[in-house]
Motif scaffolding. Structure first.
Motif, mmCIF file in Angstrom:
data_model
loop_
_atom_site.group_PDB
_atom_site.id
_atom_site.type_symbol
_atom_site.label_atom_id
_atom_site.label_comp_id
_atom_site.label_asym_id
_atom_site.label_seq_id
_atom_site.Cartn_x
_atom_site.Cartn_y
_atom_site.Cartn_z
ATOM 1 N N PRO A 17 15.170 18.068 -2.879
ATOM 2 C CA PRO A 17 14.398 16.976 -3.504
ATOM 3 C C PRO A 17 13.458 16.280 -2.504
ATOM 4 N N ILE A 18 13.887 16.143 -1.274
ATOM 5 C CA ILE A 18 13.043 15.521 -0.251
ATOM 6 C C ILE A 18 11.837 16.421 0.036
ATOM 7 N N LEU A 19 12.069 17.737 0.116
ATOM 8 C CA LEU A 19 10.968 18.671 0.365
ATOM 9 C C LEU A 19 9.955 18.657 -0.795
ATOM 10 N N LYS A 20 10.460 18.570 -2.035
ATOM 11 C CA LYS A 20 9.555 18.507 -3.187
ATOM 12 C C LYS A 20 8.730 17.225 -3.137
ATOM 13 N N GLU A 24 4.638 16.820 -2.747
ATOM 14 C CA GLU A 24 3.823 16.010 -3.656
ATOM 15 C C GLU A 24 2.978 15.000 -2.888
ATOM 16 N N VAL A 25 3.595 14.356 -1.891
ATOM 17 C CA VAL A 25 2.881 13.355 -1.098
ATOM 18 C C VAL A 25 1.746 14.008 -0.318
ATOM 19 N N ARG A 112 12.100 24.140 5.113
ATOM 20 C CA ARG A 112 13.233 24.515 4.282
ATOM 21 C C ARG A 112 14.184 25.454 5.037
ATOM 22 N N ASN A 113 13.653 26.244 5.940
ATOM 23 C CA ASN A 113 14.452 27.242 6.649
ATOM 24 C C ASN A 113 14.388 27.036 8.158
ATOM 25 N N TYR A 156 11.680 15.045 9.943
ATOM 26 C CA TYR A 156 13.078 15.437 9.783
ATOM 27 C C TYR A 156 14.028 14.250 9.847
ATOM 28 N N ARG A 157 13.539 13.035 9.741
ATOM 29 C CA ARG A 157 14.404 11.863 9.907
ATOM 30 C C ARG A 157 15.408 11.676 8.794
ATOM 31 N N LEU A 158 15.147 12.213 7.612
ATOM 32 C CA LEU A 158 16.093 12.071 6.519
ATOM 33 C C LEU A 158 17.158 13.147 6.628
ATOM 34 N N LEU A 159 18.385 12.716 6.851
ATOM 35 C CA LEU A 159 19.482 13.680 6.911
ATOM 36 C C LEU A 159 19.952 13.995 5.494
#
Length: 186
Positions: A17-20, A24-25, A112-113, A156-159
Motif C-alpha cells: 500500500p505504501i508503494l502504491k 500515485e504521489v 519492492r524487491n 525507506y523510512r516507513l517500516l
C-alpha cells in the motif's frame, strides 16, 4: 552477517500500500511538473524563433546594404551561438519530458524487491546503494546479530507493519552519538 543484512533490507522494504501511494504521489508530481516543463519548452522554442527571425533580418539588412559583410558575419555568428545555447537547453528539457509511467514503475519495482536487487548487484552498486539507503553508515551489533543505523533514506523510512512477524518490528535505528560509540570506522 550478509544474510542478516538482506533480512534487514526485507524488513526495511515498504509495504505494497505504501508503494502504491508512493507511485500515485510521484505520478501526480510528475504531471504537475510536466505542465511547468511544457511552459519552459515553449519559452525556449519562442526564443529560437526570435533568433531565427533576427538572423533572417540581419541577412536582409546586408542584402539591402544596411550592414557591412563583417557586421552581418558578427551578428549571424552571435545569433548562431545563442541558438546553440538555446538548443542545448531545449534538448535537456525535452529529455525531462520523456519520463514516463514505465520509468516510475521501474523505480517502484526496485523498492519492492530491495533485498533481491541487493543480492544481484555488483560490489560498486552495493556500495552506492548502501550509502544512499544509510547515508550515515551502519553499525553491526555482534551480540544480537543485527544492524542499526542512525539515519535511513526518506524513501525507506516507513517500516512495514506486519503482524505475527518472526522479527520484532521495533526500530533498528540506533540512538545518536552519546548513547552508542561513534562509527567513524564504517
Amino acid at each position: 552477517m550478509h544474510a542478516e543484512f538482506e533480512g534487514m533490507l526485507e524488513r526495511t522494504q515498504p509495504d505494497e500500500p505504501i508503494l502504491k501511494l508512493y507511485k500515485e504521489v510521484v505520478l501526480s508530481r510528475a504531471t504537475n511538473d510536466l505542465g511547468t516543463l511544457n511552459e519552459k519548452v515553449a519559452a525556449r522554442r519562442s526564443k529560437l524563433d526570435t533568433i531565427a527571425d533576427n538572423r533572417l533580418s540581419a541577412i536582409k539588412k546586408f542584402n539591402s546594404d544596411q550592414l557591412t559583410e563583417n557586421e552581418k558575419n558578427e551578428l549571424v555568428s552571435a545569433l548562431d551561438d545563442d541558438k546553440d545555447v538555446e538548443l542545448d537547453a531545449l534538448h535537456i528539457l525535452e529529455r525531462q519530458q520523456a519520463i514516463r509511467e514505465v520509468d516510475i514503475d521501474l523505480a517502484v519495482g526496485l523498492m519492492r524487491n530491495t533485498a533481491a536487487q541487493w543480492s544481484i548487484a555488483s560490489s560498486n552498486a552495493k556500495a552506492r546503494f548502501q550509502s544512499a539507503l544509510f547515508p550515515d553508515g551502519l553499525v553491526y551489533d555482534y551480540e544480537n546479530n543485527r544492524f542499526g543505523a542512525s539515519q535511513i533514506s526518506p524513501l525507506y523510512r516507513l517500516l512495514p507493519n506486519k503482524k505475527d512477524s518472526k522479527v520484532p518490528l521495533k526500530s533498528f535505528l540506533v540512538a545518536g552519538v552519546g548513547f552508542e560509540p561513534t562509527t567513524l570506522w564504517l
